[in-house]
Motif scaffolding. Structure first.
Motif, PDB file in Angstrom:
ATOM      1  N   VAL A   1       0.878  -1.169   0.000  1.00 63.95           N
ATOM      2  CA  VAL A   1       0.000   0.000   0.000  1.00 63.95           C
ATOM      3  C   VAL A   1       0.912   1.213   0.000  1.00 63.95           C
ATOM      4  CG1 VAL A   1      -1.805   1.239   1.244  1.00 63.95           C
ATOM      5  CG2 VAL A   1      -1.709  -1.271   1.359  1.00 63.95           C
ATOM      6  N   ASP A   2       0.617   2.189  -0.861  1.00 65.47           N
ATOM      7  CA  ASP A   2       1.443   3.390  -0.859  1.00 65.47           C
ATOM      8  C   ASP A   2       0.592   4.632  -1.051  1.00 65.47           C
ATOM      9  OD1 ASP A   2       0.800   3.195  -3.545  1.00 65.47           O
ATOM     10  OD2 ASP A   2       2.811   3.585  -4.262  1.00 65.47           O
ATOM     11  N   GLU A   3       1.182   5.759  -0.730  1.00 58.26           N
ATOM     12  CA  GLU A   3       0.510   7.052  -0.881  1.00 58.26           C
ATOM     13  C   GLU A   3       1.448   7.967  -1.648  1.00 58.26           C
ATOM     14  OE1 GLU A   3      -2.466   9.894  -0.528  1.00 58.26           O
ATOM     15  OE2 GLU A   3      -2.577   7.841   0.195  1.00 58.26           O
ATOM     16  N   TYR A   4       0.972   8.484  -2.770  1.00 59.40           N
ATOM     17  CA  TYR A   4       1.771   9.398  -3.574  1.00 59.40           C
ATOM     18  C   TYR A   4       1.242  10.816  -3.419  1.00 59.40           C
ATOM     19  CZ  TYR A   4       4.030  11.896  -7.259  1.00 59.40           C
ATOM     20  OH  TYR A   4       4.762  12.836  -7.938  1.00 59.40           O
ATOM     21  N   HIS A   5       2.161  11.755  -3.311  1.00 62.52           N
ATOM     22  CA  HIS A   5       1.838  13.180  -3.311  1.00 62.52           C
ATOM     23  C   HIS A   5       2.876  13.904  -4.138  1.00 62.52           C
ATOM     24  CE1 HIS A   5      -1.325  13.589  -0.251  1.00 62.52           C
ATOM     25  NE2 HIS A   5      -0.750  12.563   0.352  1.00 62.52           N
ATOM     26  N   ASP A   6       2.462  15.011  -4.754  1.00 63.03           N
ATOM     27  CA  ASP A   6       3.446  15.858  -5.423  1.00 63.03           C
ATOM     28  C   ASP A   6       4.453  16.394  -4.415  1.00 63.03           C
ATOM     29  OD1 ASP A   6       2.411  15.490  -7.968  1.00 63.03           O
ATOM     30  OD2 ASP A   6       1.030  17.179  -7.784  1.00 63.03           O
ATOM     31  N   ASP A   7       4.009  16.593  -3.185  1.00 59.66           N
ATOM     32  CA  ASP A   7       4.899  16.968  -2.085  1.00 59.66           C
ATOM     33  C   ASP A   7       5.552  15.687  -1.575  1.00 59.66           C
ATOM     34  OD1 ASP A   7       6.129  17.632   0.293  1.00 59.66           O
ATOM     35  OD2 ASP A   7       4.344  18.510   1.212  1.00 59.66           O
ATOM     36  N   TRP A   8       6.779  15.432  -1.986  1.00 62.53           N
ATOM     37  CA  TRP A   8       7.441  14.169  -1.689  1.00 62.53           C
ATOM     38  C   TRP A   8       7.665  13.951  -0.202  1.00 62.53           C
ATOM     39  CZ3 TRP A   8      11.619  12.848  -5.871  1.00 62.53           C
ATOM     40  CH2 TRP A   8      10.972  12.701  -7.097  1.00 62.53           C
TER      41      TRP A   8
ATOM     42  N   TRP B   1       4.910   4.189   2.297  1.00 66.58           N
ATOM     43  CA  TRP B   1       4.469   2.872   1.859  1.00 66.58           C
ATOM     44  C   TRP B   1       4.478   1.909   3.037  1.00 66.58           C
ATOM     45  CZ3 TRP B   1       7.798  -1.154   2.614  1.00 66.58           C
ATOM     46  CH2 TRP B   1       9.166  -0.892   2.626  1.00 66.58           C
ATOM     47  N   CYS B   2       3.669   0.870   2.899  1.00 71.36           N
ATOM     48  CA  CYS B   2       3.552  -0.170   3.917  1.00 71.36           C
ATOM     49  C   CYS B   2       3.420  -1.508   3.190  1.00 71.36           C
ATOM     50  CB  CYS B   2       2.321   0.081   4.787  1.00 71.36           C
ATOM     51  SG  CYS B   2       2.010  -1.199   6.017  1.00 71.36           S
ATOM     52  N   ARG B   3       4.185  -2.481   3.635  1.00 71.39           N
ATOM     53  CA  ARG B   3       4.134  -3.817   3.035  1.00 71.39           C
ATOM     54  C   ARG B   3       3.691  -4.817   4.106  1.00 71.39           C
ATOM     55  NH1 ARG B   3       8.776  -7.287  -0.143  1.00 71.39           N
ATOM     56  NH2 ARG B   3       8.042  -9.296   0.627  1.00 71.39           N
ATOM     57  N   LEU B   4       2.686  -5.623   3.754  1.00 71.56           N
ATOM     58  CA  LEU B   4       2.197  -6.690   4.618  1.00 71.56           C
ATOM     59  C   LEU B   4       2.562  -8.021   3.975  1.00 71.56           C
ATOM     60  CD1 LEU B   4      -1.426  -5.325   5.131  1.00 71.56           C
ATOM     61  CD2 LEU B   4       0.565  -4.898   6.577  1.00 71.56           C
TER      62      LEU B   4
ATOM     63  N   VAL C   1       5.114  -6.895   8.962  1.00 70.00           N
ATOM     64  CA  VAL C   1       4.759  -5.569   8.445  1.00 70.00           C
ATOM     65  C   VAL C   1       6.043  -4.748   8.358  1.00 70.00           C
ATOM     66  CG1 VAL C   1       3.446  -3.454   8.867  1.00 70.00           C
ATOM     67  CG2 VAL C   1       2.482  -5.663   9.532  1.00 70.00           C
ATOM     68  N   SER C   2       6.237  -4.071   7.236  1.00 70.06           N
ATOM     69  CA  SER C   2       7.358  -3.153   7.095  1.00 70.06           C
ATOM     70  C   SER C   2       6.849  -1.916   6.371  1.00 70.06           C
ATOM     71  CB  SER C   2       8.514  -3.806   6.332  1.00 70.06           C
ATOM     72  OG  SER C   2       8.084  -4.252   5.058  1.00 70.06           O
ATOM     73  N   GLY C   3       7.611  -0.841   6.449  1.00 70.24           N
ATOM     74  CA  GLY C   3       7.165   0.365   5.786  1.00 70.24           C
ATOM     75  C   GLY C   3       8.185   1.476   5.850  1.00 70.24           C
TER      76      GLY C   3
END
Length: 105
Positions: A35-42, A47-50, A94-96
């Motif tokens: 699962v990840d979240e993208y923004h123009d504001d880096w 991100w999160c990995r299960l 879980v990692s992220g």
């Protein structure tokens, strides 16, 4: 805490109910969900990995629990519950990463 992820096949059009993702789980139940979240504001990226073990269920207690949990989270599933099947992932790790946390150090 319940370390289980539920997702279901919903009513969106599909060419077939014989989906590769379901066959993949049947062939090798070790899965990773990203699962990840993208923004123009880096500085707001994350991100999160299960990692876990998945199974496909079409009835029974885990099927009912999955549909109930999804309906609690998503209003559209209360109005039009998915027919399933439900993919149940028992999460083992879980990692992220978060740019916001990374930038604090």
């Amino acid at each position: 805490m319940d370390d289980t992820l539920y997702t279901a096949l919903d009513a969106k059009p599909k060419r077939s109910r014989d989906l590769r993702r379901l066959r993949n789980i049947e062939g090798n139940p070790e899965v990773a969900v990203l699962v990840d979240e993208y923004h123009d504001d880096w500085s707001r990226l994350w991100w999160c990995r299960l990692d876990g073990r998945a199974r496909v269920v079409s009835d029974g207690e885990r099927f009912e629990i999955g549909l109930q949990r999804l309906a609690e989270k998503y209003r559209q599933y209360r109005d039009d519950p998915p027919a399933g099947p439900v993919i149940v992932v028992d999460v083992t790790a879980v990692s992220g990463w978060s740019a916001a946390i990374e930038g604090r150090g």
